[in-house]
Design a protein around this motif. Structure first.
Motif, mmCIF file in Angstrom:
data_model
loop_
_atom_site.group_PDB
_atom_site.id
_atom_site.type_symbol
_atom_site.label_atom_id
_atom_site.label_comp_id
_atom_site.label_asym_id
_atom_site.label_seq_id
_atom_site.Cartn_x
_atom_site.Cartn_y
_atom_site.Cartn_z
ATOM 1 N N UNK A 169 5.038 -14.223 7.526
ATOM 2 C CA UNK A 169 4.384 -13.937 8.802
ATOM 3 C C UNK A 169 3.179 -13.001 8.645
ATOM 4 N N UNK A 170 2.738 -12.830 7.394
ATOM 5 C CA UNK A 170 1.670 -11.877 7.107
ATOM 6 C C UNK A 170 0.350 -12.609 6.895
ATOM 7 N N UNK A 171 -0.701 -12.165 7.594
ATOM 8 C CA UNK A 171 -2.043 -12.671 7.334
ATOM 9 C C UNK A 171 -2.667 -11.916 6.164
ATOM 10 N N UNK A 172 -2.662 -10.584 6.262
ATOM 11 C CA UNK A 172 -3.189 -9.737 5.199
ATOM 12 C C UNK A 172 -2.509 -8.382 5.293
ATOM 13 N N UNK A 173 -2.282 -7.750 4.147
ATOM 14 C CA UNK A 173 -1.653 -6.425 4.112
ATOM 15 C C UNK A 173 -2.700 -5.381 3.734
ATOM 16 N N UNK A 174 -2.732 -4.303 4.499
ATOM 17 C CA UNK A 174 -3.571 -3.143 4.201
ATOM 18 C C UNK A 174 -2.640 -2.027 3.739
ATOM 19 N N UNK A 175 -2.675 -1.693 2.468
ATOM 20 C CA UNK A 175 -1.718 -0.742 1.920
ATOM 21 C C UNK A 175 -2.274 0.675 1.976
ATOM 22 N N UNK A 176 -1.373 1.622 2.264
ATOM 23 C CA UNK A 176 -1.749 3.035 2.351
ATOM 24 C C UNK A 176 -0.722 3.871 1.597
ATOM 25 N N UNK A 177 -1.123 5.052 1.192
ATOM 26 C CA UNK A 177 -0.217 5.991 0.524
ATOM 27 C C UNK A 177 0.246 7.025 1.546
ATOM 28 N N UNK A 178 1.531 7.085 1.868
ATOM 29 C CA UNK A 178 2.024 8.065 2.846
ATOM 30 C C UNK A 178 1.833 9.495 2.367
ATOM 31 N N UNK A 179 1.769 10.416 3.303
ATOM 32 C CA UNK A 179 1.681 11.839 2.957
ATOM 33 C C UNK A 179 3.083 12.364 2.695
ATOM 34 N N UNK A 180 3.551 12.160 1.495
ATOM 35 C CA UNK A 180 4.905 12.579 1.106
ATOM 36 C C UNK A 180 4.959 12.708 -0.408
ATOM 37 N N UNK B 56 -1.589 -9.073 10.910
ATOM 38 C CA UNK B 56 -2.038 -8.190 9.850
ATOM 39 C C UNK B 56 -1.010 -7.062 9.747
ATOM 40 N N UNK B 57 -0.810 -6.537 8.550
ATOM 41 C CA UNK B 57 0.212 -5.518 8.338
ATOM 42 C C UNK B 57 -0.391 -4.300 7.641
ATOM 43 N N UNK B 58 -0.172 -3.133 8.227
ATOM 44 C CA UNK B 58 -0.494 -1.858 7.579
ATOM 45 C C UNK B 58 0.812 -1.351 6.982
ATOM 46 N N UNK B 59 0.856 -1.208 5.673
ATOM 47 C CA UNK B 59 2.134 -0.955 4.982
ATOM 48 C C UNK B 59 2.033 0.268 4.082
ATOM 49 N N UNK B 60 2.959 1.192 4.273
ATOM 50 C CA UNK B 60 3.132 2.317 3.359
ATOM 51 C C UNK B 60 4.607 2.435 3.040
ATOM 52 N N UNK B 61 4.941 3.037 1.921
ATOM 53 C CA UNK B 61 6.351 3.138 1.558
ATOM 54 C C UNK B 61 6.610 4.363 0.694
ATOM 55 N N UNK B 62 7.834 4.835 0.758
ATOM 56 C CA UNK B 62 8.296 5.844 -0.181
ATOM 57 C C UNK B 62 8.803 5.131 -1.427
ATOM 58 N N UNK B 63 8.759 5.802 -2.541
ATOM 59 C CA UNK B 63 9.010 5.155 -3.832
ATOM 60 C C UNK B 63 10.474 4.786 -4.060
ATOM 61 N N UNK B 64 11.395 5.347 -3.257
ATOM 62 C CA UNK B 64 12.809 5.035 -3.466
ATOM 63 C C UNK B 64 13.278 3.866 -2.608
#
Length: 397
Positions: A330-341, A309-317
């Motif tokens: 290699x991913x079962x499921x992705x849990x997406x989050x919004x970083x504090x930035x 399982x993957x917890x994924x956050x990213x910056x927009x650039x």
């Protein structure tokens, strides 16, 4: 100024944003009686592996009995971790004195420029013999390149990055990184494309490209052969033997004894780079991978673990589509989050990218929510920005 006042002063400079060039930093250093000239400086540039190579070199120097200051970025788990002396985070007292002096000497400087001068000032005040300094962005016009004299320049693996600033060809990237080679020997990682190698050969560098073979690799570290000698490292990931080899060649040029080189490589460890934690019946991998080249070691590790399982956050650039594509198998499921930035990519946008690639994704309101739902082997990645929240949550478990 006390510690809190200095922090507020630095935060006040953040509004200026990025403004590249070396003269403002040089002016501050000169007003501080040129602390960089009192240190033997190892200067490191590159796209990936800078932090790891800095850690290897610092530990090698410490094993050789040297006093060593280290300045790396970004901060992951705590602001002061960017500034270390003899393996320990700088004290608030020394920080207040050295960075307070840098703030008072600064006129029109950016936050990172003051941080660069403050770090060098702290290392000189502490009586360090060596300073291991990581470039912030690029090299040629990075504020760390204001350093007057270097013992050695080190360039780690290169790929396209920050193209709006550094240029959109690998030649542009090479020019910026090679800009740190100023009247000093230079070591370049062997983990390079042919185009990079061709460019760097013209700079008279030493390549860390002697025969290398990994003979054992697991979650607890690796054993590898380099130049016919056996080394051990606590750090995992396919790139780490190459990073260690780069540090080994740098240490040899610095005339460090073989025993200290071996011991330093074995002792080195860098948090947030394929950092493994076990809690709550799960295996967690915290990794600051945020560009396609840095995702390759993570993908390799996930493949060996039969997915996650993957917890994924990213910056927009960042190139999120390419990053997701690399780990997709290699991913079962992705849990997406919004970083504090302020540069954060919304979690919903990341989830949409996943859906376009046939990957199950769930938008989460926080890192904690994502971790509450992910299970088994869990990789937290996409940006350093989310790793502190993740580690804090895991440690509480």
């Amino acid at each position: 100024m006390n510690y809190s006042q200095v922090l507020r002063g630095l935060e006040g400079l953040a509004a200026r944003g990025m403004d590249f060039g070396t003269q403002r930093t040089r002016d501050v250093l000169d007003k501080l009686d040129s602390p960089d000239k009192k240190l033997k400086i190892v200067h490191i540039a590159g796209t990936n592996g800078k932090g790891s190579v800095a850690e290897y070199i610092a530990e090698i120097l410490l094993c050789a009995g040297k006093t060593v200051g280290v300045f790396t970025s970004p901060a992951v788990y705590g602001y002061l971790e960017q500034y270390r002396i003899n393996g320990k985070i700088i004290t608030e007292e020394l920080f207040a004195k050295s960075f307070g002096e840098a703030l008072n000497a600064a006129q029109g400087a950016t936050r990172f420029e003051v941080e660069t001068a403050g770090a060098l000032n702290a290392f000189a005040l502490a009586g360090c013999e060596y300073a291991v300094i990581e470039c912030g962005l690029g090299g040629l016009y990075d504020s760390t390149n204001a350093i007057a004299k270097k013992e050695i320049a080190v360039i780690t693996s290169l790929s396209l990055e920050h193209t709006a600033i550094l240029g959109d060809t690998i030649q542009d990237i090479c020019r910026h990184k090679a800009g740190i080679i100023k009247g000093c020997p230079a070591v370049v990682s062997g983990l390079q494309t042919d185009e990079v190698k061709a460019y760097m050969r013209g700079k008279g560098v030493v390549f860390a490209d002697k025969p290398l073979k990994t003979i054992k690799s697991d979650l607890d570290g690796q054993i590898f052969l380099y130049d016919g000698l056996k080394f051990e490292t606590r750090m995992t990931g396919v790139a780490q033997p190459y990073n260690a080899a780069t540090a080994i060649e740098a240490a040899r040029l610095l005339k460090i004894a073989d025993e200290a080189i071996y011991s330093g490589v074995k002792r080195a460890f860098l948090p947030a780079r394929l950092e493994v934690l076990r809690a709550n019946g799960n295996l967690y991998i915290l990794d600051g991978a945020h560009n396609p080249a840095s995702f390759a070691p993570l993908a390799d590790l996930l493949a060996s673990l039969k997915g996650a399982d993957v917890v994924f956050g990213s910056l927009s650039d960042k190139d999120v589509k390419a990053n997701i594509e690399i780990i997709k198998p290699y991913v079962n499921k992705v849990y997406t989050v919004t970083p504090e930035s302020p540069r954060a990519m919304p979690a919903a946008a990341v989830a949409e990218i996943c859906a376009e690639r046939g990957i199950r994704a769930r938008v989460c309101a926080s890192v904690a929510e994502a971790l509450e739902n992910a299970c088994g082997t869990v990789a937290v990645c996409g940006t350093f920005t989310i790793l502190k929240q993740a580690k804090d949550w895991i440690l509480k478990k």
